[in-house]
Write a protein that holds these residues in place. Structure first.
Motif, short mmCIF file in Angstrom:
data_model
loop_
_atom_site.label_atom_id
_atom_site.label_comp_id
_atom_site.label_asym_id
_atom_site.label_seq_id
_atom_site.Cartn_x
_atom_site.Cartn_y
_atom_site.Cartn_z
N VAL A 1 0.86 -1.18 0.00
CA VAL A 1 0.00 0.00 0.00
C VAL A 1 0.90 1.23 0.00
N PRO A 2 0.74 2.14 -0.96
CA PRO A 2 1.72 3.22 -1.12
C PRO A 2 1.39 4.54 -0.45
N MET A 3 0.12 4.74 -0.05
CA MET A 3 -0.33 6.09 0.29
C MET A 3 -1.06 6.08 1.62
N PHE A 4 -0.70 7.04 2.51
CA PHE A 4 -1.24 7.06 3.87
C PHE A 4 -1.62 8.48 4.27
N ALA A 5 -2.73 8.60 4.99
CA ALA A 5 -3.19 9.90 5.48
C ALA A 5 -2.73 10.13 6.92
N PHE A 6 -2.66 11.39 7.33
CA PHE A 6 -2.37 11.77 8.72
C PHE A 6 -2.94 13.15 8.98
N ASP A 7 -3.06 13.51 10.25
CA ASP A 7 -3.47 14.87 10.60
C ASP A 7 -2.90 15.30 11.95
N SER A 8 -1.87 14.57 12.42
CA SER A 8 -1.27 14.91 13.72
C SER A 8 0.21 14.52 13.70
N LEU A 9 0.96 15.11 14.61
CA LEU A 9 2.39 14.82 14.69
C LEU A 9 2.64 13.37 15.03
N ARG A 10 1.86 12.83 15.97
CA ARG A 10 2.08 11.44 16.38
C ARG A 10 1.88 10.48 15.22
N GLU A 11 0.93 10.77 14.34
CA GLU A 11 0.71 9.90 13.18
C GLU A 11 1.87 9.99 12.19
N VAL A 12 2.45 11.17 12.03
CA VAL A 12 3.62 11.30 11.16
C VAL A 12 4.78 10.48 11.72
N GLU A 13 4.96 10.52 13.03
CA GLU A 13 6.03 9.74 13.66
C GLU A 13 5.82 8.25 13.43
N LYS A 14 4.60 7.78 13.56
CA LYS A 14 4.33 6.36 13.33
C LYS A 14 4.59 5.98 11.88
N LEU A 15 4.19 6.84 10.95
CA LEU A 15 4.42 6.56 9.53
C LEU A 15 5.90 6.52 9.21
N VAL B 1 1.18 22.58 7.01
CA VAL B 1 2.48 22.95 6.44
C VAL B 1 3.61 22.44 7.32
N ASP B 2 3.46 22.62 8.61
CA ASP B 2 4.49 22.15 9.55
C ASP B 2 4.63 20.63 9.51
N LEU B 3 3.52 19.93 9.51
CA LEU B 3 3.57 18.46 9.52
C LEU B 3 4.16 17.91 8.22
N LEU B 4 3.78 18.48 7.09
CA LEU B 4 4.31 18.00 5.81
C LEU B 4 5.80 18.30 5.68
N GLN B 5 6.23 19.41 6.27
CA GLN B 5 7.67 19.72 6.28
C GLN B 5 8.42 18.69 7.13
N LYS B 6 7.86 18.32 8.26
CA LYS B 6 8.48 17.29 9.09
C LYS B 6 8.50 15.95 8.38
N ALA B 7 7.42 15.63 7.67
CA ALA B 7 7.38 14.37 6.92
C ALA B 7 8.53 14.29 5.93
N ALA B 8 8.83 15.41 5.26
CA ALA B 8 9.93 15.42 4.30
C ALA B 8 11.27 15.17 4.99
N LYS B 9 11.44 15.71 6.18
CA LYS B 9 12.69 15.53 6.92
C LYS B 9 12.83 14.12 7.47
N TRP B 10 11.73 13.42 7.63
CA TRP B 10 11.75 12.09 8.25
C TRP B 10 11.62 10.98 7.22
N ASP B 11 12.12 11.22 6.02
CA ASP B 11 12.19 10.19 4.96
C ASP B 11 10.83 9.71 4.47
#
Length: 379
Positions: free
Chosen positions: A107-121, A157-167
């Motif tokens: 599965v290639p695509m995942f949704a999120f809306d919080s910092l904790r979910e970005v960390e898990k992804l 914007v902040d979360l997507l920027q963090k996602a980019a930094k976290w591979d």
């Protein structure tokens, strides 16, 4: 109002009520209609609306993709022939183990809306394409979805920027303007918000590619709704207004609009309470809020109703069969039903193909889940 195939099935039905019957040819017709209305959007069917294997198979044959919310829905889609790359894990609330399970399956695509979910992804699905769900208003929707999901544009914007930094791969944003959305103009503000996120991230070197415009396209219940073509035109105009020639990849998540009108829920009258001293006449049927009609909560979704009786009518209160005072379907909305309607007569709830079996209780008060019969299956 009822497809010829469903009408034939009901005319000869001997199955114990309640049950749901779905015409797969109507599902296909609705799919083709939404494709024609929104040729610019790739449809990901919201599996939660009608998680029936035959429905999934027919949509796989038509080239649909799928919005999934759990490992169970992922397995269902894969078992019916969907490719993993055609799935989007659109639930913003996920266990890390479930993310890992989906990612390992492809599965290639995942949704999120919080910092904790970005960390898990980042931990469980490194390199995955991710999109952030934005807050969206649900005014004019019969089933609002504006409180539990989504975040502000600044936080996105902040979360997507963090996602980019976290591979992770920041792929885009999503929103949902509410289920059974009766106003085609409601997408405009959310598309504007999406364009704002795109622009702010572009300024800091993060390029997004996709906007998921969600679902909300209506079925045909009691109230008139605009045709799906009007939704397609209004959404396309909003995309032009806010993105211009730089239109991103567009994903939609139709659910109710594909399957609701394909289904009829047949119930049977189990009791009648006659009026006394000017009181209401109550009709109790064997399908209630815990047996498939959960969306009558707050009388949000008002199904059209047909009965096996004819003749003079009067308003009634409709209720389900369980020992729960919440199990009242319609009290403010007075359905006009025949005075001759009595125990053993049938009551058909039209456009009931979505959010009925999937909401049906596993066994409240000992009543079994709602059985489903799909007609037109090519297998």
């Amino acid at each position: 109002m009822i497809s010829p195939g469903v009408a034939r099935f009901l005319a000869g039905a001997t199955q114990q009520t309640p049950f749901l019957v779905i015409d797969l040819d109507v599902v296909e017709q609705r799919y083709r209609e939404i494709r024609a209305a929104m040729p610019y959007a790739k449809p990901y069917f919201a599996v939660k609306a009608t998680p029936e294997p035959a429905v999934i198979r027919r949509l796989v044959e038509l080239g649909a993709c799928f919005d999934v919310a759990s490992p169970g829905e992922i397995d269902l889609c894969l078992e019916q022939g969907a490719a993993p790359e055609c799935l989007s894990y659109g639930n913003t609330i996920k266990k890390e183990a479930d993310i890992e399970y989906a990612y390992k399956l492809g599965v290639p695509m995942f949704a999120f809306d919080s910092l904790r979910e970005v960390e898990k992804l980042a931990q469980a699905a490194p390199g995955a394409s991710v999109f952030c769900r934005l807050l969206a208003g649900s005014a004019d929707a019969r089933w609002p979805l504006s409180d539990k999901f989504g975040c502000s544009t600044d936080f996105a914007v902040d979360l997507l920027q963090k996602a980019a930094k976290w591979d992770l791969r920041p792929y885009g944003v999503s929103f949902h303007v509410g289920s059974q959305q009766t106003n085609p103009d409601r997408w405009d503000a959310s598309i504007a918000a999406a364009a704002k996120v795109f622009g702010e991230l572009r300024e800091i070197g993060v390029e997004l590619e996709m906007v998921n415009i969600g679902g909300g396209y209506p079925a045909r219940y009691v109230d008139d709704v605009p045709p799906i073509a009007e939704y397609g035109d209004k959404i396309s105009a909003a995309l032009d207004r806010w993105f211009g020639a730089d239109r991103p990849v567009i994903v939609s998540e139709p659910g109710r609009s594909l399957t609701a009108d394909a289904g009829v829920l047949r119930a049977q009258v189990v009791s009648v309470r006659r009026p006394f001293e000017g009181g209401d006449r109550w009709i109790y049927v064997d399908a209630g809020k815990f047996g498939g009609l959960a969306e009558t909560e707050g009388e949000s979704i008002i199904y059209r109703v047909l009965t096996s009786q004819t003749g003079p009518t009067k308003p009634v209160v409709l209720a389900g069969p369980t020992c729960d005072s919440l199990d009242i379907l319609y009290r403010r909305t007075k359905h006009e039903l025949p005075l001759a309607l009595d125990v053993g007569d049938t009551v058909d709830f039209l456009s009931a193909g979505a959010y009925t079996t999937s909401y049906s209780s596993v066994g409240f008060n000992g009543f079994p889940p709602l059985p489903t019969y799909c007609i037109g299956d090519k297998r």
